[in-house]
Design an enzyme around this catalytic site. Structure first.
Site, PDB file in Angstrom:
ATOM      1  N   LEU A 134       0.860  -1.173   0.000  1.00  0.00           N
ATOM      2  CA  LEU A 134       0.000   0.000   0.000  1.00  0.00           C
ATOM      3  C   LEU A 134       0.900   1.227   0.000  1.00  0.00           C
ATOM      4  O   LEU A 134       1.963   1.214   0.627  1.00  0.00           O
ATOM      5  CB  LEU A 134      -0.903   0.038   1.241  1.00  0.00           C
ATOM      6  CG  LEU A 134      -2.043  -0.979   1.368  1.00  0.00           C
ATOM      7  CD1 LEU A 134      -2.734  -0.804   2.721  1.00  0.00           C
ATOM      8  CD2 LEU A 134      -3.046  -0.835   0.243  1.00  0.00           C
ATOM      9  N   ASP A 135       0.492   2.293  -0.683  1.00  0.00           N
ATOM     10  CA  ASP A 135       1.239   3.550  -0.603  1.00  0.00           C
ATOM     11  C   ASP A 135       1.325   3.967   0.857  1.00  0.00           C
ATOM     12  O   ASP A 135       0.413   3.694   1.650  1.00  0.00           O
ATOM     13  CB  ASP A 135       0.524   4.655  -1.382  1.00  0.00           C
ATOM     14  CG  ASP A 135       0.464   4.384  -2.870  1.00  0.00           C
ATOM     15  OD1 ASP A 135       1.231   3.529  -3.338  1.00  0.00           O
ATOM     16  OD2 ASP A 135      -0.349   5.026  -3.548  1.00  0.00           O
ATOM     17  N   SER A 136       2.389   4.658   1.217  1.00  0.00           N
ATOM     18  CA  SER A 136       2.535   5.093   2.606  1.00  0.00           C
ATOM     19  C   SER A 136       1.367   5.974   3.043  1.00  0.00           C
ATOM     20  O   SER A 136       0.920   5.911   4.190  1.00  0.00           O
ATOM     21  CB  SER A 136       3.857   5.835   2.802  1.00  0.00           C
ATOM     22  OG  SER A 136       3.905   6.994   1.983  1.00  0.00           O
ATOM     23  N   ARG A 235      -4.965   6.241  -7.786  1.00  0.00           N
ATOM     24  CA  ARG A 235      -4.712   7.676  -7.839  1.00  0.00           C
ATOM     25  C   ARG A 235      -4.588   8.175  -9.276  1.00  0.00           C
ATOM     26  O   ARG A 235      -5.123   9.232  -9.633  1.00  0.00           O
ATOM     27  CB  ARG A 235      -3.444   7.998  -7.036  1.00  0.00           C
ATOM     28  CG  ARG A 235      -3.591   7.675  -5.550  1.00  0.00           C
ATOM     29  CD  ARG A 235      -2.260   7.567  -4.827  1.00  0.00           C
ATOM     30  NE  ARG A 235      -1.561   8.836  -4.758  1.00  0.00           N
ATOM     31  CZ  ARG A 235      -0.358   8.988  -4.189  1.00  0.00           C
ATOM     32  NH1 ARG A 235       0.265   7.940  -3.669  1.00  0.00           N
ATOM     33  NH2 ARG A 235       0.206  10.168  -4.163  1.00  0.00           N
TER      34      ARG A 235
END
Length: 303
Positions: A134-136, A235
């Protein structure tokens, strides 16, 4: 530097010898590792093996003296350990599932000394591995394997697109309440992802749940499911559709971000709220839910 003898455990069982050494000898060039394998300096059960040899349980690997990276060991703070312990959603002998907080990287690198996986390895003192990432900035359900057979099985499920991954996000503008499918290939150059014909097949589904609209502000709360898991996929697809995610400092809309910041949002509004998969150890269909974080719930109330 001394010769090292390592016994293969369940997690490394079935792994190629070269891949096992890449992970064990971090900082050593791959060319050097292949060289010591070819010269017979690496031994398995006292015998020479080729790089593609699949390791078996209880194999004894002899690793010759090799200078490895001198990266400083970073200790995991008590605070981070407590956060991760309180974030556990499910655990069994082969699987650990956590509700990852926002602004916490899943692994070290790019200025991050300790990520989720490094912290968990220190806590469990086991060679556990991330199943996915997962993205931070993104919060939510994160799968971690405690056994190699579990990791391999879940990777197969990911490759076959049989794991259902669902997210909740807030996007710019009023989006009609029907299912919107974005089928657009994504190309990543390690720093930035964009829609490009030479990219990889990528599909995201956006289903608006609620619209927020005033004279000068418009946003939509959306449920998002993805068939693929490309870097920054949601995104970039949201931006491509003209409905950028709220507080996205890389792919967002500057004016929209200014508005949501003014209204009190302090993080990317993207949360992995549900994963559905087959548990490799029980063969049961498992559904894991992660509630929307308090800060996002509070922001929706303010809207």
């Amino acid at each position: 530097m001394n010769t090292i003898f390592q016994t293969i455990d369940e997690f490394s069982q079935g792994q190629r010898l070269d891949n096992y050494l890449f992970k064990t000898l971090k900082g050593v060039p791959k060319s050097h590792i292949y060289r010591v394998i070819r010269k017979g300096e690496v031994r398995v059960n006292k015998g020479r093996k080729k790089s593609e040899y699949k390791l078996n349980l209880d194999d004894i690997v002899r690793i010759p003296p090799i200078k490895v990276s001198t990266t400083k060991f970073m200790h995991t703070s008590y605070g981070l350990k407590k956060i991760l312990t309180n974030s556990i959603l499910y655990e069994d002998k082969g699987l650990l599932i956590i509700n990852k907080p926002s602004d916490l990287a899943v692994h070290s690198g790019s200025g991050v000394n300790v990520g989720v996986i490094e912290a968990l390895r220190q806590m469990y003192k086991e060679p556990i591995e991330l199943v996915h990432r997962l993205d931070s900035a993104t919060s939510g359900v994160l799968l971690v394997a405690k056994k190699r057979l579990v990791l391999k099985n879940l990777h197969e499920q990911l490759n076959q697109h049989t794991i259902e991954k669902n997210y909740i996000g807030l996007v710019k503008g009023v989006w009609s309440k029907k299912l919107h499918t974005i089928d657009a290939p994504l190309y990543n150059n390690s720093r930035y992802t964009k829609v490009d014909a030479k990219g990889k097949y990528s599909v995201s589904h956006f289903h608006p749940l609620k619209n927020f609209s005033t004279d000068n502000f418009a946003a939509s709360l959306v449920n998002i499911s993805i068939e693929t898991g490309r870097t920054h996929q949601i995104r970039v697809h949201a931006k491509y559709a003209g409905h950028a995610l709220a507080y996205d400092n890389k792919y967002g809309d500057k004016e929209f971000d200014r508005q949501v910041k003014f209204k009190g949002l302090k993080r990317l509004f993207l949360h992995s709220n549900q994963l559905i998969f087959i548990n490799p150890l029980t063969s049961d269909i498992q559904k894991v839910n992660a509630p929307l974080p308090v800060e996002l719930e509070d922001f929706l109330v303010r809207l």
